[in-house]
Design a protein around this motif. Structure first.
Motif, PDB file in Angstrom:
ATOM      1  N   ASN A  21      49.872  46.813  39.850  1.00  0.00           N
ATOM      2  CA  ASN A  21      50.149  46.591  38.432  1.00  0.00           C
ATOM      3  C   ASN A  21      49.041  45.753  37.781  1.00  0.00           C
ATOM      4  O   ASN A  21      49.189  44.546  37.599  1.00  0.00           O
TER       5      ASN A  21
ATOM      6  N   GLY B 135      50.069  40.917  32.093  1.00  0.00           N
ATOM      7  CA  GLY B 135      51.403  40.349  32.217  1.00  0.00           C
ATOM      8  C   GLY B 135      52.348  41.118  33.115  1.00  0.00           C
ATOM      9  O   GLY B 135      53.522  40.746  33.241  1.00  0.00           O
ATOM     10  N   ARG B 136      51.866  42.195  33.745  1.00  0.00           N
ATOM     11  CA  ARG B 136      52.742  42.977  34.622  1.00  0.00           C
ATOM     12  C   ARG B 136      53.021  42.198  35.897  1.00  0.00           C
ATOM     13  O   ARG B 136      52.116  41.630  36.500  1.00  0.00           O
ATOM     14  N   GLN B 137      54.267  42.178  36.309  1.00  0.00           N
ATOM     15  CA  GLN B 137      54.632  41.460  37.527  1.00  0.00           C
ATOM     16  C   GLN B 137      54.206  42.267  38.744  1.00  0.00           C
ATOM     17  O   GLN B 137      54.624  43.414  38.917  1.00  0.00           O
ATOM     18  N   PRO B 138      53.365  41.701  39.617  1.00  0.00           N
ATOM     19  CA  PRO B 138      52.976  42.440  40.827  1.00  0.00           C
ATOM     20  C   PRO B 138      54.156  42.602  41.763  1.00  0.00           C
ATOM     21  O   PRO B 138      55.051  41.739  41.820  1.00  0.00           O
TER      22      PRO B 138
ATOM     23  N   PHE C  42      53.706  39.220  45.157  1.00  0.00           N
ATOM     24  CA  PHE C  42      53.112  38.089  44.441  1.00  0.00           C
ATOM     25  C   PHE C  42      52.463  37.164  45.457  1.00  0.00           C
ATOM     26  O   PHE C  42      53.129  36.428  46.169  1.00  0.00           O
TER      27      PHE C  42
ATOM     28  N   GLY D  23      47.066  35.066  36.993  1.00  0.00           N
ATOM     29  CA  GLY D  23      48.462  35.331  37.306  1.00  0.00           C
ATOM     30  C   GLY D  23      49.455  34.503  36.521  1.00  0.00           C
ATOM     31  O   GLY D  23      50.665  34.546  36.809  1.00  0.00           O
TER      32      GLY D  23
ATOM     33  N   SER E  19      51.891  36.787  34.582  1.00  0.00           N
ATOM     34  CA  SER E  19      52.720  37.482  35.567  1.00  0.00           C
ATOM     35  C   SER E  19      53.797  36.555  36.125  1.00  0.00           C
ATOM     36  O   SER E  19      54.930  36.976  36.392  1.00  0.00           O
TER      37      SER E  19
ATOM     38  N   THR F 213      56.520  36.326  33.622  1.00  0.00           N
ATOM     39  CA  THR F 213      57.314  37.558  33.678  1.00  0.00           C
ATOM     40  C   THR F 213      58.280  37.527  34.859  1.00  0.00           C
ATOM     41  O   THR F 213      59.449  37.925  34.740  1.00  0.00           O
TER      42      THR F 213
ATOM     43  N   TYR G 211      44.017  39.291  39.215  1.00  0.00           N
ATOM     44  CA  TYR G 211      43.894  40.488  38.382  1.00  0.00           C
ATOM     45  C   TYR G 211      43.042  41.542  39.070  1.00  0.00           C
ATOM     46  O   TYR G 211      43.376  42.736  39.071  1.00  0.00           O
TER      47      TYR G 211
ATOM     48  N   GLN H 223      44.849  43.490  41.883  1.00  0.00           N
ATOM     49  CA  GLN H 223      45.673  44.593  41.391  1.00  0.00           C
ATOM     50  C   GLN H 223      44.813  45.747  40.882  1.00  0.00           C
ATOM     51  O   GLN H 223      45.121  46.919  41.102  1.00  0.00           O
TER      52      GLN H 223
END
Length: 397
Positions: A14, A18-21, A24, A58, A61, A64, A256, A259
């Motif tokens: 992701n 702001g997308r949650q991996p 994490f 992060g 994220s 989020t 970032y 991902q």
């Protein structure tokens, strides 16, 4: 002829803002402690949190992740950024939207508190006129109406403009009053370190000076490879050992970029059961071009003229990933005292770190290579080799 849709496995990475991996990396203990509050209401030091880090580290994220965990636990979530007008947006738009989503029984309890009015269909109609509507009263009323389950407030993009910082401090003061009045609230602010530090200096920010502090930095090589491997496994694919190492070298522990490079490698041959070295090489070119355009160039443009002069001199002075301060001073042609001011500024901002007595290094992967491309094609082609990443050098662009 109708074209058939090919069913391809969806990428589990992701890289969007702001997308949650799905995996994490880092801060596992802090995440467990913070999310536990949503079910136990045992706050401890977790009423207020400051989340600091570079672009793409992060922070958003993490916000989020907290928002999803709070919602799952039945909390109300207020999410916004630190732009001008925060107080008005929260009181006039966000809170009414939350109220409209509540069940009729809860709205009935709110009516009894005498702050809001509803129409016959139990939709929010208006605020009952007070002498001066206060956020603290709204938060306490909401907390009481939902039986004190809890309210999470997340504020992203804290910046150091004076007007904005004053508004944020007043916002925090209202939250602190609501806490004193018995509301169950967790509030989290996210931004780069120097801006959060400026927020703490504000007149009404005493409450925030006791906040829990989380700093988002680069992951170490093993954590980086774990995130890449485990994320691919969630999507049902393996990663060959040489490809995994290459992807880690490219990502350099930068969340970032982890991902992003993982996503490009996944899409290189999406039908293959294993991500191979050739996929990592495809990802390398695409990911570096993207991160240079989306992050590194913007970081450089954010710097003041003197900050840029410092980082250019620092790039020219790099040897094995470190730059000697005396060499930077000589290249800038300024006094040591003058140059130290900019060194401290860049360290506080998070783009530079101390790397031994009298030395500094970059914390953001590829920033030195971006600067090198701007100032000269004849500079030494040194590879970054600092800290845990000495055995995982960043590929040369």
């Amino acid at each position: 002829m109708t074209e058939q849709t090919i069913d391809r496995p969806r990428s589990p990475f992701n890289p969007g803002y702001g997308r949650q991996p799905l995996v994490f990396g880092g801060h596992e203990r802090e995440i467990e402690e913070l999310t536990r509050v949503f079910t136990t209401l045992d706050f401890g030091e977790n009423h207020s949190i400051l989340i600091a880090g570079l672009r793409g580290a992060g922070k958003t994220s993490m916000l989020t992740l907290l928002q999803h965990a709070a919602t799952d636990a039945g909390w109300l979530v207020i999410s916004d950024d630190a732009s001008s007008g925060l107080m008005e947006r929260v009181m006039e738009t966000t809170i009414p939207s939350l109220i409209n989503a509540l069940d009729t029984g809860t709205k009935g309890r709110l009516t009894g508190l005498g702050i809001w009015e509803f129409n016959a269909a139990w939709e929010y109609q208006d605020r009952r006129r007070e002498v001066k509507p206060l956020l603290r009263n709204d938060l306490v009323a909401l907390s009481n109406a939902i039986d004190n389950r809890g309210i999470l407030i997340t504020i992203d993009e804290v910046s150091s403009g004076r007007v904005r910082l004053r508004e944020l401090a007043k916002f925090a003061l209202q939250v602190s009053h609501a806490l004193t009045d018995g509301a169950n609230i967790m509030i989290a602010f996210a931004g780069i370190r120097i801006d959060l530090d400026e927020l703490l200096k504000q007149e009404h920010a005493t409450f925030l000076r006791r906040s829990r502090d989380l700093t988002f930095e680069r992951l170490d090589p093993h954590a980086t490879m774990a995130v890449l491997r485990e994320t691919a496994e969630v999507g049902g694919r393996a990663v060959a050992p040489d490809a995994l190492r290459r992807l880690a070298e490219i990502a350099q522990g930068y969340p970032y970029l982890i991902q992003l490079v993982g996503d490009y490698a996944w899409r290189a041959r999406v039908e293959a059961p294993t991500i191979e070295l050739e996929d990592a090489e495809v990802a390398f070119e695409k990911a570096i071009k993207a991160v240079m355009n989306r992050v590194i160039s913007k970081v450089y443009l954010d710097l003041s003229d003197k900050d840029r002069e410092f980082v250019r001199a620092m790039t020219m002075a790099l040897v094995d990933g470190r730059a000697k301060m005396s060499r930077i001073v000589a290249l800038m042609g300024e006094s040591d005292q003058y140059v130290q001011v900019y060194k401290r500024r860049l360290i506080d901002t998070g783009y530079v770190q101390r790397a031994g007595h009298g030395f500094v290094s970059f914390t953001l992967p590829y920033l030195d290579q971006y600067i090198r491309s701007l100032i000269s094609d004849d500079l030494p082609d040194d590879r970054e080799a600092a800290d845990d990443w000495a055995d995982f050098p960043a590929p040369q662009i």
